[in-house]
Design an enzyme around this catalytic site. Sequence first.
Site, PDB file in Angstrom:
ATOM      1  N   ASP A 116      44.268  32.716 -27.245  1.00  0.00           N
ATOM      2  CA  ASP A 116      43.856  31.488 -27.928  1.00  0.00           C
ATOM      3  C   ASP A 116      42.442  31.525 -28.502  1.00  0.00           C
ATOM      4  O   ASP A 116      42.031  30.582 -29.184  1.00  0.00           O
ATOM      5  CB  ASP A 116      43.987  30.297 -26.966  1.00  0.00           C
ATOM      6  CG  ASP A 116      43.286  30.530 -25.627  1.00  0.00           C
ATOM      7  OD1 ASP A 116      42.208  31.155 -25.606  1.00  0.00           O
ATOM      8  OD2 ASP A 116      43.831  30.087 -24.593  1.00  0.00           O
ATOM      9  N   HIS A 131      45.888  40.985 -24.572  1.00  0.00           N
ATOM     10  CA  HIS A 131      47.185  40.711 -25.200  1.00  0.00           C
ATOM     11  C   HIS A 131      47.054  40.315 -26.667  1.00  0.00           C
ATOM     12  O   HIS A 131      47.973  39.738 -27.237  1.00  0.00           O
ATOM     13  CB  HIS A 131      47.914  39.602 -24.424  1.00  0.00           C
ATOM     14  CG  HIS A 131      48.316  40.027 -23.037  1.00  0.00           C
ATOM     15  ND1 HIS A 131      48.749  39.139 -22.087  1.00  0.00           N
ATOM     16  CD2 HIS A 131      48.340  41.246 -22.459  1.00  0.00           C
ATOM     17  CE1 HIS A 131      49.028  39.805 -20.952  1.00  0.00           C
ATOM     18  NE2 HIS A 131      48.785  41.079 -21.165  1.00  0.00           N
ATOM     19  N   CYS A 139      50.960  43.521 -39.955  1.00  0.00           N
ATOM     20  CA  CYS A 139      52.173  43.838 -40.698  1.00  0.00           C
ATOM     21  C   CYS A 139      52.911  44.972 -39.989  1.00  0.00           C
ATOM     22  O   CYS A 139      52.325  46.007 -39.678  1.00  0.00           O
ATOM     23  CB  CYS A 139      51.821  44.245 -42.128  1.00  0.00           C
ATOM     24  SG  CYS A 139      53.257  44.872 -43.046  1.00  0.00           S
ATOM     25  N   CYS A 190      53.966  40.248 -45.867  1.00  0.00           N
ATOM     26  CA  CYS A 190      52.643  40.857 -45.996  1.00  0.00           C
ATOM     27  C   CYS A 190      52.230  40.952 -47.470  1.00  0.00           C
ATOM     28  O   CYS A 190      53.024  41.389 -48.314  1.00  0.00           O
ATOM     29  CB  CYS A 190      52.684  42.248 -45.366  1.00  0.00           C
ATOM     30  SG  CYS A 190      51.180  43.216 -45.605  1.00  0.00           S
ATOM     31  N   LEU A 258      44.530  27.962  -9.306  1.00  0.00           N
ATOM     32  CA  LEU A 258      45.210  26.846  -8.663  1.00  0.00           C
ATOM     33  C   LEU A 258      46.593  27.331  -8.247  1.00  0.00           C
ATOM     34  O   LEU A 258      47.449  27.540  -9.089  1.00  0.00           O
ATOM     35  CB  LEU A 258      45.299  25.665  -9.642  1.00  0.00           C
ATOM     36  CG  LEU A 258      45.740  24.320  -9.057  1.00  0.00           C
ATOM     37  CD1 LEU A 258      44.817  23.883  -7.929  1.00  0.00           C
ATOM     38  CD2 LEU A 258      45.766  23.261 -10.151  1.00  0.00           C
ATOM     39  N   GLY A 259      46.780  27.555  -6.950  1.00  0.00           N
ATOM     40  CA  GLY A 259      48.058  28.068  -6.454  1.00  0.00           C
ATOM     41  C   GLY A 259      47.954  29.530  -6.063  1.00  0.00           C
ATOM     42  O   GLY A 259      46.949  30.187  -6.312  1.00  0.00           O
TER      43      GLY A 259
HETATM   44 ZN   LIG Z   1      52.135  45.294 -45.008  1.00  0.00          ZN
END
Ligand SMILES: [Zn+2]
Length: 288
Positions: A116, A131, A139, A190, A258-259
């Site tokens: 994010d 990640h 593309c 693309c 938490l947990g």
């Molecule tokens: Zn491309």
Amino acid sequence: MSAALPAVEPPRTAVPGLDELADLVADGDVLVLSGAGLSTDSGIPDYRGASGSLRRHTPMTWQTFRRDPRGRHRYWARSYVGWPQMAAARPNAGHSAVARLQRAGLLGGVVTQNVDGLHQAAGARDVVELHGGLDRTVCLACGDVAGRAGLHRRLRAANPGFGPRVDEVNPDGDAELPDEVLDGFVMVDCTACGGGPLKPDVVFFGETVPRDRVDACFRLLEDSGSLLVLGSSLTVMSGYRFVLRAAELGIPVGVVNLGPTRGDAKVDVKVDAPLGAVLPELARRCGA
Ligand SMILES: [Zn+2]
């Protein structure tokens, strides 16, 4: 002799483990590894946390995205509808606390499983996105990396009037759209190679984190004095292996979550509490 002691004794806290955690972080050279639990206060759903299990949509897998053009099309239709809420998300007190710890010179690195961009929005630097990030696309044909904001403008132009009615949006911003509506969405390709299919520059479920990215994170860990896991249940190996590696290296591990987490038996300090409350207090105790 004992008369002098009370004056230097710091106030104790009601949060179990926080005193030990503050001692660990104050030593510096901390590698932060953050997960979805850090961003839930910013309105980003946690797919694997307690509330995440109640969600209707199973997350897109790499296998489906790669092999099923219709599944890919529907992914982009839902993603297009959800993007304004994602783009409007703002960092919370936990992200700000991490940025302050970094500015105070206590962190050796920030590795996040989140896609994010909220660590960076809070002012953290040199964040390794394990990640990837939703703010850009890649593309699948030519590898060109482009900004998501530009893609959203192109999609808006290609899809005038497309979107859920107000009564089709859930309280968490997730749009429940019938398949026939999703099929009416117009995807664009693309622009660099003129037609390659686009993928968000994130690691899907079932996809492998690039080896050089993992190696770079392991080098950061090897140079660190401790590992601090924030808001991750460590369910997936991409995060859990950092705890295993730290244990091999004899590097102490602290966790705020938490947990329960998969790593609880292997960590040195565990604080089970909301991150938005604990992290600002942790930073304050460390002088950040
Ligand atoms: Zn491309």
